[in-house]
Structures are given as structure tokens and as C-alpha cells.
Design a protein around this motif. Structure first.
Motif, PDB file in Angstrom:
ATOM      1  N   THR A  13      17.502 -45.424  20.556  1.00 41.56           N
ATOM      2  CA  THR A  13      18.335 -45.476  21.753  1.00 41.56           C
ATOM      3  C   THR A  13      18.796 -46.889  22.071  1.00 41.56           C
ATOM      4  O   THR A  13      19.737 -47.073  22.837  1.00 41.56           O
ATOM      5  CB  THR A  13      17.547 -44.904  22.953  1.00 41.56           C
ATOM      6  OG1 THR A  13      17.043 -43.630  22.591  1.00 41.56           O
ATOM      7  CG2 THR A  13      18.385 -44.756  24.181  1.00 41.56           C
ATOM      8  N   LEU A  14      18.176 -47.895  21.472  1.00 39.36           N
ATOM      9  CA  LEU A  14      18.458 -49.288  21.818  1.00 39.36           C
ATOM     10  C   LEU A  14      19.941 -49.657  21.754  1.00 39.36           C
ATOM     11  O   LEU A  14      20.454 -50.264  22.707  1.00 39.36           O
ATOM     12  CB  LEU A  14      17.612 -50.235  20.964  1.00 39.36           C
ATOM     13  CG  LEU A  14      17.728 -51.722  21.297  1.00 39.36           C
ATOM     14  CD1 LEU A  14      17.359 -51.973  22.754  1.00 39.36           C
ATOM     15  CD2 LEU A  14      16.849 -52.536  20.373  1.00 39.36           C
ATOM     16  N   PRO A  15      20.690 -49.332  20.711  1.00 43.87           N
ATOM     17  CA  PRO A  15      22.119 -49.706  20.712  1.00 43.87           C
ATOM     18  C   PRO A  15      22.900 -49.086  21.880  1.00 43.87           C
ATOM     19  O   PRO A  15      23.765 -49.740  22.474  1.00 43.87           O
ATOM     20  CB  PRO A  15      22.642 -49.182  19.368  1.00 43.87           C
ATOM     21  CG  PRO A  15      21.432 -49.056  18.512  1.00 43.87           C
ATOM     22  CD  PRO A  15      20.305 -48.727  19.435  1.00 43.87           C
ATOM     23  N   VAL A  16      22.592 -47.858  22.210  1.00 37.75           N
ATOM     24  CA  VAL A  16      23.273 -47.200  23.332  1.00 37.75           C
ATOM     25  C   VAL A  16      22.862 -47.865  24.649  1.00 37.75           C
ATOM     26  O   VAL A  16      23.707 -48.100  25.523  1.00 37.75           O
ATOM     27  CB  VAL A  16      22.950 -45.687  23.349  1.00 37.75           C
ATOM     28  CG1 VAL A  16      23.566 -45.013  24.559  1.00 37.75           C
ATOM     29  CG2 VAL A  16      23.420 -45.029  22.068  1.00 37.75           C
ATOM     30  N   ASN A  33      20.226 -59.056  25.720  1.00 42.59           N
ATOM     31  CA  ASN A  33      19.820 -59.078  24.314  1.00 42.59           C
ATOM     32  C   ASN A  33      18.376 -59.511  24.113  1.00 42.59           C
ATOM     33  O   ASN A  33      17.807 -59.305  23.041  1.00 42.59           O
ATOM     34  CB  ASN A  33      20.740 -59.983  23.499  1.00 42.59           C
ATOM     35  CG  ASN A  33      22.144 -59.429  23.406  1.00 42.59           C
ATOM     36  OD1 ASN A  33      22.359 -58.223  23.523  1.00 42.59           O
ATOM     37  ND2 ASN A  33      23.109 -60.307  23.206  1.00 42.59           N
ATOM     38  N   PHE A  34      17.771 -60.110  25.120  1.00 39.98           N
ATOM     39  CA  PHE A  34      16.370 -60.508  25.030  1.00 39.98           C
ATOM     40  C   PHE A  34      15.445 -59.439  25.616  1.00 39.98           C
ATOM     41  O   PHE A  34      14.453 -59.055  25.001  1.00 39.98           O
ATOM     42  CB  PHE A  34      16.153 -61.843  25.760  1.00 39.98           C
ATOM     43  CG  PHE A  34      14.729 -62.322  25.750  1.00 39.98           C
ATOM     44  CD1 PHE A  34      14.175 -62.843  24.592  1.00 39.98           C
ATOM     45  CD2 PHE A  34      13.936 -62.218  26.879  1.00 39.98           C
ATOM     46  CE1 PHE A  34      12.851 -63.269  24.569  1.00 39.98           C
ATOM     47  CE2 PHE A  34      12.615 -62.636  26.865  1.00 39.98           C
ATOM     48  CZ  PHE A  34      12.076 -63.171  25.710  1.00 39.98           C
ATOM     49  N   VAL A  35      15.765 -58.943  26.800  1.00 40.02           N
ATOM     50  CA  VAL A  35      14.872 -58.043  27.526  1.00 40.02           C
ATOM     51  C   VAL A  35      14.836 -56.641  26.916  1.00 40.02           C
ATOM     52  O   VAL A  35      13.764 -56.061  26.748  1.00 40.02           O
ATOM     53  CB  VAL A  35      15.266 -57.982  29.013  1.00 40.02           C
ATOM     54  CG1 VAL A  35      14.495 -56.903  29.748  1.00 40.02           C
ATOM     55  CG2 VAL A  35      15.033 -59.331  29.666  1.00 40.02           C
ATOM     56  N   LEU A  36      15.990 -56.076  26.593  1.00 39.52           N
ATOM     57  CA  LEU A  36      16.011 -54.676  26.142  1.00 39.52           C
ATOM     58  C   LEU A  36      15.283 -54.439  24.818  1.00 39.52           C
ATOM     59  O   LEU A  36      14.546 -53.457  24.706  1.00 39.52           O
ATOM     60  CB  LEU A  36      17.451 -54.165  26.086  1.00 39.52           C
ATOM     61  CG  LEU A  36      18.133 -54.032  27.458  1.00 39.52           C
ATOM     62  CD1 LEU A  36      19.569 -53.574  27.298  1.00 39.52           C
ATOM     63  CD2 LEU A  36      17.365 -53.112  28.367  1.00 39.52           C
ATOM     64  N   PRO A  37      15.437 -55.294  23.788  1.00 33.71           N
ATOM     65  CA  PRO A  37      14.652 -55.050  22.569  1.00 33.71           C
ATOM     66  C   PRO A  37      13.144 -55.168  22.775  1.00 33.71           C
ATOM     67  O   PRO A  37      12.372 -54.416  22.187  1.00 33.71           O
ATOM     68  CB  PRO A  37      15.157 -56.121  21.594  1.00 33.71           C
ATOM     69  CG  PRO A  37      16.530 -56.432  22.064  1.00 33.71           C
ATOM     70  CD  PRO A  37      16.462 -56.322  23.567  1.00 33.71           C
ATOM     71  N   ILE A  38      12.731 -56.094  23.623  1.00 29.63           N
ATOM     72  CA  ILE A  38      11.298 -56.203  23.927  1.00 29.63           C
ATOM     73  C   ILE A  38      10.830 -54.948  24.662  1.00 29.63           C
ATOM     74  O   ILE A  38       9.785 -54.379  24.358  1.00 29.63           O
ATOM     75  CB  ILE A  38      10.991 -57.466  24.752  1.00 29.63           C
ATOM     76  CG1 ILE A  38      11.173 -58.704  23.880  1.00 29.63           C
ATOM     77  CG2 ILE A  38       9.584 -57.425  25.325  1.00 29.63           C
ATOM     78  CD1 ILE A  38      11.028 -60.004  24.623  1.00 29.63           C
ATOM     79  N   ALA A  87       2.117 -48.242  21.524  1.00 27.81           N
ATOM     80  CA  ALA A  87       2.750 -47.038  20.978  1.00 27.81           C
ATOM     81  C   ALA A  87       4.050 -47.400  20.269  1.00 27.81           C
ATOM     82  O   ALA A  87       4.832 -48.203  20.755  1.00 27.81           O
ATOM     83  CB  ALA A  87       3.031 -46.041  22.103  1.00 27.81           C
ATOM     84  N   ALA A  88       4.257 -46.795  19.134  1.00 29.74           N
ATOM     85  CA  ALA A  88       5.494 -47.035  18.393  1.00 29.74           C
ATOM     86  C   ALA A  88       6.657 -46.359  19.102  1.00 29.74           C
ATOM     87  O   ALA A  88       6.491 -45.291  19.691  1.00 29.74           O
ATOM     88  CB  ALA A  88       5.357 -46.484  16.974  1.00 29.74           C
ATOM     89  N   PRO A  89       7.850 -46.974  19.052  1.00 30.37           N
ATOM     90  CA  PRO A  89       9.006 -46.386  19.744  1.00 30.37           C
ATOM     91  C   PRO A  89       9.691 -45.291  18.926  1.00 30.37           C
ATOM     92  O   PRO A  89      10.904 -45.267  18.782  1.00 30.37           O
ATOM     93  CB  PRO A  89       9.924 -47.594  19.952  1.00 30.37           C
ATOM     94  CG  PRO A  89       9.618 -48.494  18.806  1.00 30.37           C
ATOM     95  CD  PRO A  89       8.144 -48.295  18.519  1.00 30.37           C
TER      96      PRO A  89
END
Length: 170
Positions: A13-16, A33-38, A87-89
Motif C-alpha cells: 500500500t505504500l506507493p498509494v 518520504n521519511f515518515v511513511l516508509p518507516i 510484524a512484517a508488513p
């Protein structure tokens, strides 16, 4: 949130999520770009909320309900919170962690007797967890933007808080 519900994976879901947060115009690219991937990898709020009731259900149905006291509930919350960060995403990753947490809290080996019920509903619960996780990630990105003083109003950075959607901005 619809895509998160459909795929049940914070990573997928990250790109969306990145695109949706960018389209709001409320979060600068550097923070987004820093907060959402973390957040997609360690912010598993839905998982942390799902583990305690699942563990209590397993304990009660396995006959370990008499072991439930304040200290056990506290341990369940601590193990659930720490375990959710690991937990893995990906879909259904929490199943392994539920078994691990159950065996850690109640002492035992293998899977609990009624674990098949958790497996049967996990596919649906995982979708709700993912939607909650990405919503939390997006909100945290906006909060970090405010705390960093990097708010954007009318396309320009400002330290003023702006809430879009009402009759007037605050």
C-alpha cells in the motif's frame, strides 16, 4: 484505505499512501518520504490492537482462562505492543506472532487448541488492521509536519496550523 483493505499489506500500500498524502498538499515531500516508509514497517497499530483479544480468546477456549489476571493482561499488552513493531508488513504475518505471544504469556509449545479459528478469521481481520495502520501512518506524517513547523498553507511553508475541510481554516 480501500486499497489497503483489498491487499492487506502495508508494504504494498505504500506507493498509494505516498501519493494520497502528497495530493493533500499538507505534508512536505521530505517528511512524507521519511515518515511513511518507516510507518509501513514498524507502525502496526492494528496488529497491536488485534493481539490482546485474540490471545484472551485462545486462553479462554484452551482452558487457560484461570491464568488471566492483571499481571497476565499487562504482559499480553506489552508483548503485543513489542511484537506488533516486529510484524512484517505482509498479509497474515501476525499469525506466527500470535502463537509466539501465546506461548510466551501462557507457557506452552506449538499452537493452541483453537488456533484454527484465528486462522479462519485472520484474512478479514488483517485487512482492517492494514487500513488502520496506513491511516495512522498518514496522520503521523501530518503531526510530524506540524511539530517540525513545516506546515504548508496555500502552497507555502508556514508554522501556522491549517485544517482543510471546514468552512474556515484554523
Amino acid at each position: 484505505q480501500v486499497f489497503a483493505f483489498a491487499c492487506a499489506s502495508s508494504a504494498a500500500t505504500l506507493p498509494v499512501t505516498l501519493r494520497c498524502v502528497k495530493e493533500t498538499g499538507q505534508v512536505p515531500d521530505s517528511i512524507r518520504n521519511f515518515v511513511l516508509p518507516i510507518g509501513a514497517t514498524i507502525n502496526m497499530d492494528g496488529t497491536a490492537l488485534y493481539f490482546p483479544p485474540a490471545l484472551v480468546f485462545l486462553a479462554v477456549t484452551a482452558g487457560a482462562g484461570d491464568k488471566l489476571d492483571f499481571s497476565t493482561y499487562l504482559l499480553i499488552v506489552i508483548v503485543s505492543t513489542i511484537g506488533s513493531a516486529g510484524a512484517a508488513p505482509v498479509p497474515n504475518a501476525g499469525l506466527v506472532l500470535i502463537i509466539t505471544a501465546y506461548n510466551t504469556v501462557f507457557g506452552g509449545e506449538g499452537e493452541p487448541t483453537n488456533f484454527f479459528i484465528i486462522v479462519a478469521i485472520d484474512w478479514l481481520m488483517d485487512r482492517f488492521q492494514t487500513a488502520l495502520n496506513i491511516t495512522g501512518d498518514s496522520m503521523v506524517a501530518r503531526i510530524v509536519t506540524h511539530l517540525a513547523g513545516a506546515n504548508i498553507v496555500d502552497g507555502k511553508p508556514t508554522s501556522q496550523l491549517s485544517i482543510v475541510g471546514g468552512d474556515e481554516d484554523i
